[in-house]
Design an enzyme around this catalytic site. Structure first.
Site, short mmCIF file in Angstrom:
data_model
loop_
_atom_site.label_atom_id
_atom_site.label_comp_id
_atom_site.label_asym_id
_atom_site.label_seq_id
_atom_site.Cartn_x
_atom_site.Cartn_y
_atom_site.Cartn_z
N SER A 56 0.61 -1.49 -0.06
CA SER A 56 0.22 -0.97 -0.28
C SER A 56 1.04 1.50 0.21
CB SER A 56 -0.91 -0.04 1.91
OG SER A 56 -1.53 -0.76 1.58
N1 SAM Z 1 -0.20 -4.85 4.17
C1 SAM Z 1 0.81 -5.34 2.78
C2 SAM Z 1 1.55 -4.87 3.06
O1 SAM Z 1 1.97 -4.30 3.95
O2 SAM Z 1 2.29 -5.05 1.84
C3 SAM Z 1 -0.06 -5.56 1.61
C4 SAM Z 1 -2.01 -5.99 1.50
S1 SAM Z 1 -1.77 -6.09 -0.18
C5 SAM Z 1 -2.78 -4.24 -0.45
C6 SAM Z 1 -3.20 -7.28 0.33
C7 SAM Z 1 -2.96 -8.67 0.72
O3 SAM Z 1 -4.45 -9.25 0.90
C8 SAM Z 1 -2.86 -9.07 -0.58
O4 SAM Z 1 -0.97 -10.16 -0.33
C9 SAM Z 1 -3.26 -10.32 -0.91
O5 SAM Z 1 -3.32 -11.87 -1.64
C10 SAM Z 1 -4.20 -10.74 0.80
N2 SAM Z 1 -5.49 -11.80 0.66
C11 SAM Z 1 -6.51 -10.85 0.04
N3 SAM Z 1 -7.80 -11.77 0.25
C12 SAM Z 1 -7.45 -12.60 1.59
C13 SAM Z 1 -7.91 -13.26 3.02
N4 SAM Z 1 -9.14 -13.60 2.72
N5 SAM Z 1 -6.90 -13.54 4.01
C14 SAM Z 1 -5.52 -13.47 3.93
N6 SAM Z 1 -4.64 -12.44 3.37
C15 SAM Z 1 -5.67 -12.18 1.90
#
Ligand code: SAM
Length: 225
Positions: A64
């Site tokens: 993000s």
């Molecule tokens: N917080 C992260 C960082 O600091 O780099 C960025 C997060 S990215 C915007 C969103 C993440 O959520 C992705 O890696 C995606 O694979 C994960 N995601 C989506 N649905 C999910 C779920 N149900 N459980 C766990 N992770 C999930």
């Protein structure tokens, strides 16, 4: 601007966020100035680590933007000793920012971060990033569907969801302690708004914050793949 002097650039961009009124919480400011974001982006993007925008980390996912991490962390208001759950580990950067506050600033208070990622290769990438930056001892990276939460370490003082949800997943509310806070982007697949939920006994106090754009939260209480 010299793109190799990361410490100076980091300091400068966070000072800019402060002067723009985007972040004011001293704990959040200190953490953002400490965690080396350049270690959480792919090697070929290191020179862009302090552009305040999301960057690709593979598998169609992103780390993000800096201001978004600042805003969400400030809304969550973590403090040393807290037990925090993050859904959507991605690169591990947000988990490191949380760990800096809840655990590293005052290790004796024994705060801890639990973070769940559904894509195993990204969980592994995050583990490596957390290891090389010295945060792995304070963070547990779990592979799974984060919309179910993580019962093993519940209840949590705070839960932060870093993917866009159609609604608040019920298990996350159940796993918040009384007085705990949840920060989650809620909306459609393309645009969301940050929702802050505080649990007070049987009551949920909800407040909407800024508009945002996140990759979808995919899972039982999220979007279908
Ligand atoms: N917080 C992260 C960082 O600091 O780099 C960025 C997060 S990215 C915007 C969103 C993440 O959520 C992705 O890696 C995606 O694979 C994960 N995601 C989506 N649905 C999910 C779920 N149900 N459980 C766990 N992770 C999930």
């Amino acid at each position: 601007m010299c793109l190799n002097n990361f410490n100076e650039i980091r300091e400068r961009i966070i000072d800019q966020l402060v002067s723009m009124g985007i972040v004011s919480d001293e704990y959040v400011i200190k953490a953002l100035k400490t965690v080396p974001r350049e270690e959480f982006v792919p090697d070929n993007l290191r020179k862009y680590a302090y552009l305040d925008q999301p960057l690709p980390i593979g598998y169609g996912q992103t780390i993000s933007a800096i201001h978004m991490v600042a805003i969400m962390t400030q809304e969550l208001k973590p403090r040393p000793g807290n037990r925090v759950l993050e859904i959507g580990t991605g690169s591990g950067y947000q988990a490191a920012v949380l760990a800096e506050i809840v655990a590293k600033m005052d290790p004796e208070k024994k705060g801890r971060v639990y973070t769940i990622e559904r894509i195993p290769a990204l969980a592994e990438y995050a583990r490596r990033n957390l290891e090389k930056t010295g945060y792995i001892d304070y963070v547990e990276v779990v592979v799974g569907d984060g919309t179910l939460g993580y019962r093993d370490a519940a209840p949590y003082d705070g839960i932060i969801v870093t993917a866009g949800a159609p609604d608040v997943p019920k298990p996350l509310i159940e796993q918040l302690r009384d007085g705990g806070k949840l920060v989650i982007p809620v909306g459609n697949r393309f645009i969301q708004r940050l929702l802050i939920v505080e649990k007070q006994g049987d009551r949920l106090i909800k407040r909407w914050s800024i508009e945002c754009v996140f990759v979808p939260l995919i899972g039982k209480y999220g979007w279908r793949e």
